[in-house]
Design a protein around this motif. Structure first.
Motif, PDB file in Angstrom:
ATOM      1  N   LEU A  29       0.817  -1.213   0.000  1.00  0.00           N
ATOM      2  CA  LEU A  29       0.000   0.000   0.000  1.00  0.00           C
ATOM      3  C   LEU A  29       0.851   1.263   0.000  1.00  0.00           C
ATOM      4  N   GLN A  30       2.166   1.102   0.126  1.00  0.00           N
ATOM      5  CA  GLN A  30       3.057   2.264   0.170  1.00  0.00           C
ATOM      6  C   GLN A  30       3.352   2.804  -1.228  1.00  0.00           C
ATOM      7  N   ARG A  31       3.211   1.936  -2.243  1.00  0.00           N
ATOM      8  CA  ARG A  31       3.419   2.376  -3.622  1.00  0.00           C
ATOM      9  C   ARG A  31       2.152   2.100  -4.416  1.00  0.00           C
ATOM     10  N   LYS A  32       2.291   1.694  -5.667  1.00  0.00           N
ATOM     11  CA  LYS A  32       1.127   1.528  -6.531  1.00  0.00           C
ATOM     12  C   LYS A  32       0.433   0.177  -6.354  1.00  0.00           C
ATOM     13  N   GLY A  33       1.162  -0.795  -5.810  1.00  0.00           N
ATOM     14  CA  GLY A  33       0.566  -2.129  -5.654  1.00  0.00           C
ATOM     15  C   GLY A  33       0.291  -2.790  -6.993  1.00  0.00           C
ATOM     16  N   ARG A  34       1.239  -2.683  -7.923  1.00  0.00           N
ATOM     17  CA  ARG A  34       1.054  -3.239  -9.267  1.00  0.00           C
ATOM     18  C   ARG A  34       1.048  -4.760  -9.237  1.00  0.00           C
ATOM     19  N   VAL A 103       6.514  -6.053   3.225  1.00  0.00           N
ATOM     20  CA  VAL A 103       6.210  -4.796   2.542  1.00  0.00           C
ATOM     21  C   VAL A 103       7.490  -4.105   2.072  1.00  0.00           C
ATOM     22  N   ALA A 104       8.523  -4.104   2.922  1.00  0.00           N
ATOM     23  CA  ALA A 104       9.778  -3.451   2.546  1.00  0.00           C
ATOM     24  C   ALA A 104      10.353  -4.074   1.277  1.00  0.00           C
ATOM     25  N   ARG A 105      10.276  -5.404   1.172  1.00  0.00           N
ATOM     26  CA  ARG A 105      10.833  -6.073  -0.006  1.00  0.00           C
ATOM     27  C   ARG A 105       9.963  -5.859  -1.234  1.00  0.00           C
ATOM     28  N   LEU A 106       8.655  -5.778  -1.050  1.00  0.00           N
ATOM     29  CA  LEU A 106       7.763  -5.523  -2.188  1.00  0.00           C
ATOM     30  C   LEU A 106       7.937  -4.098  -2.713  1.00  0.00           C
ATOM     31  N   TRP A 109      11.082  -4.138  -4.678  1.00  0.00           N
ATOM     32  CA  TRP A 109      10.908  -4.869  -5.931  1.00  0.00           C
ATOM     33  C   TRP A 109      10.143  -4.035  -6.955  1.00  0.00           C
ATOM     34  N   GLU A 110       9.057  -3.417  -6.534  1.00  0.00           N
ATOM     35  CA  GLU A 110       8.258  -2.625  -7.482  1.00  0.00           C
ATOM     36  C   GLU A 110       9.043  -1.426  -8.007  1.00  0.00           C
ATOM     37  N   ALA A 111       9.744  -0.735  -7.110  1.00  0.00           N
ATOM     38  CA  ALA A 111      10.519   0.441  -7.524  1.00  0.00           C
ATOM     39  C   ALA A 111      11.635   0.033  -8.492  1.00  0.00           C
ATOM     40  N   SER A 112      12.346  -1.048  -8.164  1.00  0.00           N
ATOM     41  CA  SER A 112      13.439  -1.518  -9.023  1.00  0.00           C
ATOM     42  C   SER A 112      12.908  -2.013 -10.356  1.00  0.00           C
TER      43      SER A 112
END
Length: 311
Positions: A29-34, A103-106, A109-112
Motif C-alpha cells: 500500500l506504500q506504492r502503486k501495488g502493481r 512490505v519493505a521487499r515488495l 521490488w516494485e521500484a526496481s
C-alpha cells in the motif's frame, strides 16, 4: 539436458514473479501495488550485462551495472524472504500490509522493476543513458565542484542535472539520445524526431557554440577552441555565472569577455525554461532518472541490505 533445465528455471522464475505480483497488489500500500511485475524485466537485466548482446561498452557501464544489480538484488531478497517466512507462517499477519519485512521487499521490488523496465526494455534507451552517464562522468573530472555536489546530494545538483542532460543531448543530437529525452519530454517530439520548439533550441545551442568557438579562436586556442567553448557551456550549467564560466580561457580583451558572457547568458536564459519543463512534465519519472544518475556518478547503489529478518 542443460537447455531443458534452463527452460524449467525460466518458467519457475516467471511463475514466481507472477505470484509476487498478486502478493504486491494486496500487500504493497506504500506504492502503486502493481500486479503486472513480470519476470521479463529480469531477462532484460541479464541481457544488459551481456556484452555479446549490448556490446562491451554498455555492458560494463555504471548505468547497466547499477540498474541490473538493483532489480536482481531486489528479486533475490524477495526469494530469500519467502524461504525464511515459510518456516514461521504462524507469525504472518493475515493483513499482509502489516508485515513490515514483506512490505519493505515488495516496495523495493516494485521500484526496481519500474526503473529497470524503463531503461532495459529498449536497449537504445539504455545505450543513451550510458552515454549520458559517461558524459557526466567526464564533466566530474573537468569540474570538481560536480563531484562534491554529487557526494553531498546538494540541492543545487538537482538544478544542474537537467541543464547538463539537455546540454549533452544538444551536443550529441542523435536519434538514440532523442529516445532518452523523449521519455521525459514526449510533447516535444514528432515520432522520433524533434518538434519545432526543440529544433529552435538546437539552433540556439549551435549559435552559442559557434560564437564561443569563434571567441576561443581569437584567444588563439586553435584546434582546442571547440573544447573551450564546451567547457564554458558546462561550467555555466554547473552554476558558474558571468566570466567565472570562462575559467581556463586566460586573459581576455574586455570586448571578447563581454561577448562570451552575453552568448552564454542569452542561451542559458532559454535553456532554463526547458530545464524547468524537464523537471515538471513527468516529475516522478524525472526524479527516478536523477536517482539513477546520482547513483552512477557516485558509483553506489541506493539499495540497502534487508538486514535482520522481519516478518
Amino acid at each position: 539436458s542443460p537447455d531443458a533445465t534452463s527452460e524449467a528455471k525460466l518458467r519457475a522464475r516467471a511463475s514466481l514473479a507472477s505470484c509476487v505480483g498478486r502478493l504486491n497488489s494486496v500487500a504493497n500500500l506504500q506504492r502503486k501495488g502493481r500486479d503486472d511485475l513480470s519476470a521479463e524485466v529480469l531477462d532484460c537485466a541479464a541481457d544488459a550485462l551481456n556484452p555479446d548482446i549490448v556490446g562491451i561498452e554498455v555492458a560494463s557501464s555504471a548505468a547497466a551495472r547499477i540498474l541490473a544489480g538493483d532489480i536482481l538484488g531486489a528479486f533475490t531478497s524477495l526469494r530469500e524472504y519467502l524461504r525464511q517466512v515459510s518456516r514461521c507462517l504462524e507469525r504472518v499477519d493475515p493483513h499482509l500490509c502489516k508485515n513490515d519485512g514483506l512490505v519493505a521487499r515488495l516496495v523495493d521490488w516494485e521500484a526496481s522493476w519500474e526503473m529497470a523496465g524503463r531503461y532495459f526494455r529498449d536497449m537504445r534507451v539504455l545505450q543513451a543513458l550510458s552515454g549520458l552517464v559517461s558524459g557526466l562522468q567526464g564533466l566530474q573530472v573537468a569540474i570538481p565542484k560536480m563531484t562534491s555536489m554529487c557526494e553531498d546530494c546538494d540541492v543545487e545538483l538537482f538544478l544542474v542535472l537537467p541543464r547538463l542532460t539537455l546540454l549533452c543531448f544538444l551536443s550529441d543530437n542523435t536519434e538514440m539520445q532523442g529516445d532518452l529525452l523523449k521519455l521525459y519530454l514526449p510533447h516535444h517530439f514528432v515520432g522520433s524526431a524533434p518538434g519545432a520548439f526543440l529544433l529552435d533550441l538546437i539552433q540556439d545551442f549551435k549559435a552559442a557554440q559557434f560564437e564561443l568557438t569563434r571567441l576561443a579562436h581569437a584567444v588563439k586556442f586553435g584546434e582546442l577552441a571547440g573544447s573551450m567553448a564546451w567547457q564554458a557551456l558546462a561550467h555555466r550549467a554547473v552554476g558558474f555565472e558571468g566570466d567565472t564560466a570562462l575559467e581556463g580561457w586566460g586573459p581576455l580583451e574586455e570586448s571578447d569577455k563581454q561577448a562570451a558572457v552575453q552568448a552564454l547568458e542569452t542561451f542559458f536564459h532559454k535553456l532554463e525554461a526547458w530545464s524547468v519543463d524537464l523537471q515538471r512534465h513527468c516529475p516522478e519519472d524525472w526524479n527516478q532518472c536523477c536517482a539513477v544518475l546520482v547513483q552512477c556518478l557516485n558509483g553506489t547503489s541506493k539499495r540497502r541490505d534487508a538486514g535482520k529478518f522481519r516478518v
